[in-house]
Design a protein around this motif. Structure first.
Motif, mmCIF file in Angstrom:
data_model
loop_
_atom_site.group_PDB
_atom_site.id
_atom_site.type_symbol
_atom_site.label_atom_id
_atom_site.label_comp_id
_atom_site.label_asym_id
_atom_site.label_seq_id
_atom_site.Cartn_x
_atom_site.Cartn_y
_atom_site.Cartn_z
ATOM 1 N N ILE A 56 50.346 30.336 35.429
ATOM 2 C CA ILE A 56 49.953 31.451 35.955
ATOM 3 C C ILE A 56 50.113 32.284 34.427
ATOM 4 C CG2 ILE A 56 50.888 33.431 37.510
ATOM 5 C CD1 ILE A 56 51.930 31.381 39.252
ATOM 6 N N ASP A 57 49.216 32.380 33.861
ATOM 7 C CA ASP A 57 49.200 32.788 32.458
ATOM 8 C C ASP A 57 48.252 33.914 32.245
ATOM 9 O OD1 ASP A 57 47.099 31.373 32.483
ATOM 10 O OD2 ASP A 57 47.653 30.079 30.928
ATOM 11 N N TYR A 58 47.680 34.574 33.123
ATOM 12 C CA TYR A 58 46.953 35.882 32.836
ATOM 13 C C TYR A 58 47.248 37.095 33.815
ATOM 14 C CZ TYR A 58 42.747 38.740 31.656
ATOM 15 O OH TYR A 58 41.984 39.793 31.354
ATOM 16 N N GLU A 59 47.703 38.111 33.187
ATOM 17 C CA GLU A 59 47.767 39.267 33.786
ATOM 18 C C GLU A 59 47.138 40.620 33.041
ATOM 19 O OE1 GLU A 59 51.905 42.042 34.750
ATOM 20 O OE2 GLU A 59 52.183 40.173 33.563
ATOM 21 N N TYR A 60 46.408 41.489 34.252
ATOM 22 C CA TYR A 60 45.635 42.370 33.801
ATOM 23 C C TYR A 60 46.198 43.538 34.707
ATOM 24 C CZ TYR A 60 42.276 45.946 32.858
ATOM 25 O OH TYR A 60 41.449 46.984 32.403
ATOM 26 N N ASP A 61 46.706 44.801 33.903
ATOM 27 C CA ASP A 61 47.168 45.885 34.219
ATOM 28 C C ASP A 61 48.260 45.559 35.721
ATOM 29 O OD1 ASP A 61 47.415 48.503 34.733
ATOM 30 O OD2 ASP A 61 45.843 48.561 36.160
ATOM 31 N N GLY A 62 49.269 44.549 35.531
ATOM 32 C CA GLY A 62 50.057 44.369 36.385
ATOM 33 C C GLY A 62 49.622 43.376 37.592
ATOM 34 N N VAL A 63 48.296 42.987 37.453
ATOM 35 C CA VAL A 63 47.922 41.912 38.404
ATOM 36 C C VAL A 63 47.692 40.692 37.955
ATOM 37 C CG1 VAL A 63 45.906 41.409 39.787
ATOM 38 C CG2 VAL A 63 46.418 43.722 39.591
ATOM 39 N N LEU A 64 48.463 39.429 38.388
ATOM 40 C CA LEU A 64 48.215 38.153 37.961
ATOM 41 C C LEU A 64 46.947 37.644 38.362
ATOM 42 C CD1 LEU A 64 51.938 36.966 38.989
ATOM 43 C CD2 LEU A 64 50.880 37.443 36.463
ATOM 44 N N VAL A 65 46.113 37.041 37.660
ATOM 45 C CA VAL A 65 45.114 36.174 38.147
ATOM 46 C C VAL A 65 45.320 34.543 37.607
ATOM 47 C CG1 VAL A 65 42.477 36.094 37.391
ATOM 48 C CG2 VAL A 65 43.578 38.221 37.613
ATOM 49 N N LYS A 82 42.344 46.891 42.105
ATOM 50 C CA LYS A 82 42.849 46.408 41.128
ATOM 51 C C LYS A 82 42.488 45.154 40.914
ATOM 52 C CE LYS A 82 47.281 49.190 40.665
ATOM 53 N NZ LYS A 82 48.432 48.936 40.371
ATOM 54 N N ALA A 83 42.339 44.167 42.049
ATOM 55 C CA ALA A 83 41.848 42.910 42.043
ATOM 56 C C ALA A 83 40.512 42.732 41.255
ATOM 57 C CB ALA A 83 41.871 42.175 43.242
ATOM 58 N N GLU A 84 39.411 43.735 41.604
ATOM 59 C CA GLU A 84 38.334 43.693 40.987
ATOM 60 C C GLU A 84 38.454 43.626 39.556
ATOM 61 O OE1 GLU A 84 35.784 46.409 42.866
ATOM 62 O OE2 GLU A 84 35.524 45.065 44.724
ATOM 63 N N ASP A 85 39.059 45.072 39.179
ATOM 64 C CA ASP A 85 39.487 45.114 37.554
ATOM 65 C C ASP A 85 40.072 44.183 37.029
ATOM 66 O OD1 ASP A 85 38.509 47.708 37.987
ATOM 67 O OD2 ASP A 85 40.503 48.544 37.781
ATOM 68 N N ALA A 86 41.012 43.273 37.443
ATOM 69 C CA ALA A 86 41.707 42.070 37.012
ATOM 70 C C ALA A 86 40.709 40.930 36.778
ATOM 71 C CB ALA A 86 42.992 41.755 37.516
ATOM 72 N N VAL A 87 39.889 40.784 37.855
ATOM 73 C CA VAL A 87 39.146 39.576 37.828
ATOM 74 C C VAL A 87 37.970 39.688 36.985
ATOM 75 C CG1 VAL A 87 37.533 38.184 39.310
ATOM 76 C CG2 VAL A 87 39.718 38.590 40.010
ATOM 77 N N ALA A 88 37.420 40.941 36.843
ATOM 78 C CA ALA A 88 36.278 41.222 35.937
ATOM 79 C C ALA A 88 36.797 41.124 34.423
ATOM 80 C CB ALA A 88 35.785 42.752 36.186
ATOM 81 N N THR A 89 37.888 41.826 34.344
ATOM 82 C CA THR A 89 38.616 41.502 32.993
ATOM 83 C C THR A 89 38.667 40.060 32.591
ATOM 84 O OG1 THR A 89 39.433 43.534 32.965
ATOM 85 C CG2 THR A 89 40.242 42.347 31.362
ATOM 86 N N TYR A 90 39.015 39.163 33.539
ATOM 87 C CA TYR A 90 39.541 37.820 33.367
ATOM 88 C C TYR A 90 37.937 36.916 32.882
ATOM 89 C CZ TYR A 90 41.065 33.049 33.863
ATOM 90 O OH TYR A 90 41.246 31.656 33.706
ATOM 91 N N SER A 95 36.728 33.901 30.584
ATOM 92 C CA SER A 95 35.305 32.763 31.004
ATOM 93 C C SER A 95 34.306 33.298 30.294
ATOM 94 C CB SER A 95 34.987 33.086 32.554
ATOM 95 O OG SER A 95 36.064 32.837 33.221
ATOM 96 N N GLY A 96 34.481 34.260 29.344
ATOM 97 C CA GLY A 96 33.106 34.527 28.454
ATOM 98 C C GLY A 96 31.784 35.026 29.182
ATOM 99 N N ILE A 97 32.023 35.542 30.217
ATOM 100 C CA ILE A 97 30.662 35.880 30.950
ATOM 101 C C ILE A 97 30.573 37.372 30.331
ATOM 102 C CG2 ILE A 97 29.839 36.781 32.969
ATOM 103 C CD1 ILE A 97 31.555 34.471 34.549
ATOM 104 N N ASP A 98 29.528 37.642 29.846
ATOM 105 C CA ASP A 98 29.156 38.896 29.182
ATOM 106 C C ASP A 98 27.808 39.836 30.076
ATOM 107 O OD1 ASP A 98 27.192 37.370 28.239
ATOM 108 O OD2 ASP A 98 27.200 37.751 26.296
ATOM 109 N N ASP A 99 27.430 39.279 30.976
ATOM 110 C CA ASP A 99 26.493 39.639 31.767
ATOM 111 C C ASP A 99 27.027 40.319 32.905
ATOM 112 O OD1 ASP A 99 24.347 40.313 33.498
ATOM 113 O OD2 ASP A 99 23.525 38.505 33.763
#
Length: 149
Positions: A56-65, A82-90, A95-99
């Motif tokens: 459990i090593d990724y956190e974005y704006d207080g949301v663990l992914v 918040k889930a959408e923002d965190a997953v999109a950033t992850y 994951s290197g998705i730029d599309d």
């Protein structure tokens, strides 16, 4: 704490959690617990995830992914935005998705679920599992789950 003995080798728990070191039993620097002090208990049962836990090593704006071995993911929050923002950033950063079309398509697949996180016995395939739960379970957390395609 010595957790396993096999022939001349042993496993030694270093931190009271799940990190082990493999050494030879006759290693001159080895000291016995009675020489050091009390042994911390191995985490067992349900737990509230945090970035200090293995896997459990990724956190974005207080949301663990969390991304699982199979590629599915979970954002630990009850707030879909918040889930959408965190997953999109992850997806972009890890994951290197730029599309952006691919990112948006993935976000539409997020599914709200209630789960519990539970430690597994030592030697299990993984340290912990995310298991289904119900909203009335006092240790359940809501996540937004993204299954693999």
């Amino acid at each position: 704490m010595i957790t396993h003995v096999a022939g001349p080798d042993i496993k030694v728990r270093l931190d009271g959690q799940r990190s082990n070191l493999h050494i030879r039993a006759d290693y001159e620097g080895l000291r016995y617990l009675t020489e050091i002090g009390p042994v911390p208990a191995l985490p067992m049962g349900r737990f509230q995830p945090a970035t200090q836990h293995a896997g459990i090593d990724y956190e974005y704006d207080g949301v663990l992914v969390v991304e699982f071995d199979e590629g599915d993911m979970a954002a630990i929050t009850a707030d879909r935005a918040k889930a959408e923002d965190a997953v999109a950033t992850y997806l972009r950063e890890q994951s290197g998705i730029d599309d952006e079309t691919t990112v948006r398509d993935e976000l539409t697949e997020l599914q709200p679920q209630w789960v519990v996180f539970e430690w597994q016995p030592e030697g299990a395939e993984c340290d912990w599992l995310m298991n289904p739960a119900t909203a009335d379970d006092d240790q359940a957390l809501q996540v937004y789950y993204l299954p693999t395609a």
